[in-house]
Write a protein that holds these residues in place. Structure first.
Motif, PDB file in Angstrom:
ATOM      1  N   PHE A   1       3.679  -1.357   0.087  1.00 37.50           N
ATOM      2  CA  PHE A   1       3.058  -0.042  -0.056  1.00 37.50           C
ATOM      3  C   PHE A   1       2.590   0.205  -1.487  1.00 37.50           C
ATOM      4  CE2 PHE A   1       5.909   1.836   3.544  1.00 37.50           C
ATOM      5  CZ  PHE A   1       5.132   1.203   4.499  1.00 37.50           C
TER       6      PHE A   1
ATOM      7  N   ALA B   1      -0.525   2.334  -0.914  1.00 28.66           N
ATOM      8  CA  ALA B   1      -0.764   2.684   0.488  1.00 28.66           C
ATOM      9  C   ALA B   1      -0.008   3.932   0.915  1.00 28.66           C
ATOM     10  CB  ALA B   1      -0.369   1.516   1.386  1.00 28.66           C
ATOM     11  N   GLY B   2       1.046   4.285   0.191  1.00 28.31           N
ATOM     12  CA  GLY B   2       1.863   5.430   0.585  1.00 28.31           C
ATOM     13  C   GLY B   2       1.586   6.650  -0.269  1.00 28.31           C
TER      14      GLY B   2
ATOM     15  N   VAL C   1      -2.112  -1.566   3.418  1.00 27.02           N
ATOM     16  CA  VAL C   1      -0.947  -2.390   3.779  1.00 27.02           C
ATOM     17  C   VAL C   1      -1.400  -3.816   4.082  1.00 27.02           C
ATOM     18  CG1 VAL C   1       0.851  -2.760   5.506  1.00 27.02           C
ATOM     19  CG2 VAL C   1       0.456  -0.471   4.598  1.00 27.02           C
TER      20      VAL C   1
ATOM     21  N   ILE D   1       0.679   6.553   5.378  1.00 25.10           N
ATOM     22  CA  ILE D   1       0.574   5.141   5.042  1.00 25.10           C
ATOM     23  C   ILE D   1      -0.817   4.652   5.436  1.00 25.10           C
ATOM     24  CG2 ILE D   1       1.471   2.828   5.404  1.00 25.10           C
ATOM     25  CD1 ILE D   1       3.450   4.693   3.989  1.00 25.10           C
TER      26      ILE D   1
ATOM     27  N   LEU E   1       0.815   6.387  10.063  1.00 25.79           N
ATOM     28  CA  LEU E   1      -0.007   5.239   9.703  1.00 25.79           C
ATOM     29  C   LEU E   1      -1.439   5.528  10.125  1.00 25.79           C
ATOM     30  CD1 LEU E   1       0.057   2.196   8.727  1.00 25.79           C
ATOM     31  CD2 LEU E   1       0.213   1.622  11.164  1.00 25.79           C
TER      32      LEU E   1
ATOM     33  N   ASP F   1       3.549   1.793  -5.426  1.00 25.98           N
ATOM     34  CA  ASP F   1       3.831   3.165  -5.823  1.00 25.98           C
ATOM     35  C   ASP F   1       3.440   3.352  -7.283  1.00 25.98           C
ATOM     36  OD1 ASP F   1       5.899   1.855  -7.185  1.00 25.98           O
ATOM     37  OD2 ASP F   1       7.464   2.542  -5.815  1.00 25.98           O
TER      38      ASP F   1
ATOM     39  N   VAL G   1       6.636   8.167   9.575  1.00 26.32           N
ATOM     40  CA  VAL G   1       5.443   8.076   8.730  1.00 26.32           C
ATOM     41  C   VAL G   1       4.232   8.146   9.637  1.00 26.32           C
ATOM     42  CG1 VAL G   1       6.649   6.674   7.024  1.00 26.32           C
ATOM     43  CG2 VAL G   1       5.308   5.544   8.815  1.00 26.32           C
TER      44      VAL G   1
ATOM     45  N   HIS H   1       9.670  -0.411   3.672  1.00 21.46           N
ATOM     46  CA  HIS H   1       9.045   0.170   4.863  1.00 21.46           C
ATOM     47  C   HIS H   1      10.041   0.544   5.945  1.00 21.46           C
ATOM     48  CE1 HIS H   1       9.516  -3.765   6.779  1.00 21.46           C
ATOM     49  NE2 HIS H   1       8.886  -4.323   5.758  1.00 21.46           N
TER      50      HIS H   1
ATOM     51  N   VAL I   1      10.453   6.802   1.379  1.00 22.81           N
ATOM     52  CA  VAL I   1      10.415   6.493   2.814  1.00 22.81           C
ATOM     53  C   VAL I   1      11.744   6.847   3.471  1.00 22.81           C
ATOM     54  CG1 VAL I   1      10.269   4.623   4.507  1.00 22.81           C
ATOM     55  CG2 VAL I   1       8.642   4.716   2.613  1.00 22.81           C
TER      56      VAL I   1
END
Length: 376
Positions: A243, A260-261, A25, A20, A358, A245, A356, A50, A350
């Motif tokens: 996040f 972000a992911g 974020v 992440i 970060l 996708d 995760v 999240h 997730v």
């Protein structure tokens, strides 16, 4: 929160691993907060994406009034992490869950969903027995055909709930997704405006029956910005935006660079020039957003960062099959090399991971996904 002690860079992480990007974020949270502020609506993000109290608190610090969850257990985790305003946007119909919700409402500001007379009666009976009241919102089916009272039957049910002494009906809500006139669409503006208009019209009808509807809550990540433009909408509940996708990028809500992911995987086999096998399969990547379905018509299960013609085309439990086009083949990918893949759907991805990583620049920390698997 656990600091990474052995790994000093992304390249040293064991794979598969969900990454992440903290800076993205921050950006995504602020953009949605600005949308809500501009339209004078409250923002109540869905924490399904999240599942982390820490990020929920960050969203609230940026202006969100509270958060949304789907399960009592998720609400309990979030409350334990310091979140004090939660909406369980899901019908509670068993005595035990209703009891837990009541106990939680004694500690925090809590709203619960209801969509049937039977469910409301069970809530009323349990709340009466415990000498407590619950704040509720009535869920409306605006076309998704999931939970929610049918739109044309909502006024009758709302009137019955409003008479129950231990239930305080304060609002209505819906989840519609990217539907327009009952069909999947990429016209998000029209979909959001239609969703908002339907709900505002219903709220006005209920108020004309002397039912005090204060909250009109709508909006997923694709439609939130447009539904918020409809006068009379009071709240939006997007989740994925935090996040983003591949699905949201295809909708045009964000660029692929705003996601972000991503999942870090290792190439474990190169059986042919046009195929690489990675160590992430269906236990790593969510498969609920399937390729080739309307309205998105995605190809494959994820976007391979940095390799334009590489595609995650197939998954088994522990294997991901990445098809390599001419450009990716020329890159000389070998066994042991790492790839980063943005999944089609980050929320369900997730939920497959215990933790995760970060990262902000070179600073890494591993966060346990505290609300993962909280199904009850």
């Amino acid at each position: 929160m656990m600091d990474l002690q052995v790994e000093t860079s992304l390249e040293t992480l064991e794979t598969p691993c969900l990454l992440i990007n903290g800076e993205l974020v921050d950006q995504n949270i602020q953009i949605m907060a600005n949308i809500a502020k501009k339209n004078h609506v409250q923002l109540r993000p869905h924490a399904k994406t999240h599942k982390l109290p820490r990020i929920a608190l960050q969203q609230m610090a940026a202006g969100a009034v509270g958060i949304t969850v789907a399960k009592v257990a998720e609400a309990e985790v979030m409350a334990a992490g310091g979140v004090n305003n939660i909406f369980i946007a899901y019908p509670l119909v068993t005595e035990r869950k209703i009891e837990r919700a009541i106990r939680l409402s004694e500690r925090i500001e809590l709203i619960v969903g209801v969509d049937s007379l039977a469910g409301a009666q069970r809530m009323e009976q349990t709340a009466s027995r415990l000498g407590h009241s619950l704040q509720v919102r009535l869920e409306i089916d605006t076309g998704l055909r999931r939970t929610g009272v049918l739109y044309e039957q909502a006024a009758v049910l709302a009137a019955e709930i409003a008479q129950m002494p231990h239930l305080r009906l304060t609002g209505i809500y819906t989840f519609r997704g990217s539907l327009l006139a009952g069909k999947p669409t990429l016209d998000l503006a029209a979909a959001g405006h239609e969703e908002g208009t339907l709900m505002v019209q219903l709220a006005e009808r209920l108020r004309a029956q002397d039912i005090a509807i204060a909250d009109v809550s709508v909006g997923s990540t694709p439609t939130a910005a447009y539904a918020a433009e409809v006068a009379g909408i009071t709240e939006v509940r997007p989740g994925t935006y935090v996040f983003h996708d591949r699905m949201q990028a295809r909708f045009g809500v964000c660029g692929i660079e705003d996601c972000a992911g991503s999942v870090l995987v290792t190439i474990v086999s190169r059986p042919s020039a046009d195929l690489a096998i990675v160590d992430g399969g269906s236990k790593t990547f969510a498969t609920d957003v399937q390729p080739g379905t309307d309205p998105l018509q995605l190809r494959g299960f994820g976007h391979v960062i940095g390799h334009a013609d590489a595609l995650l085309v197939r998954l088994t439990e522990e294997h991901g099959m990445v098809e390599l086009g001419p450009i990716a083949q020329a890159a000389g990918l070998q066994v042991g090399d790492q790839l980063r893949i943005i999944p089609n759907h980050i929320c369900s991805t997730v939920n497959l991971h215990n933790s995760v990583v970060l990262y902000r620049g070179n600073a890494l920390e591993r966060l346990p996904v505290l609300a993962r698997g909280m199904l009850e």
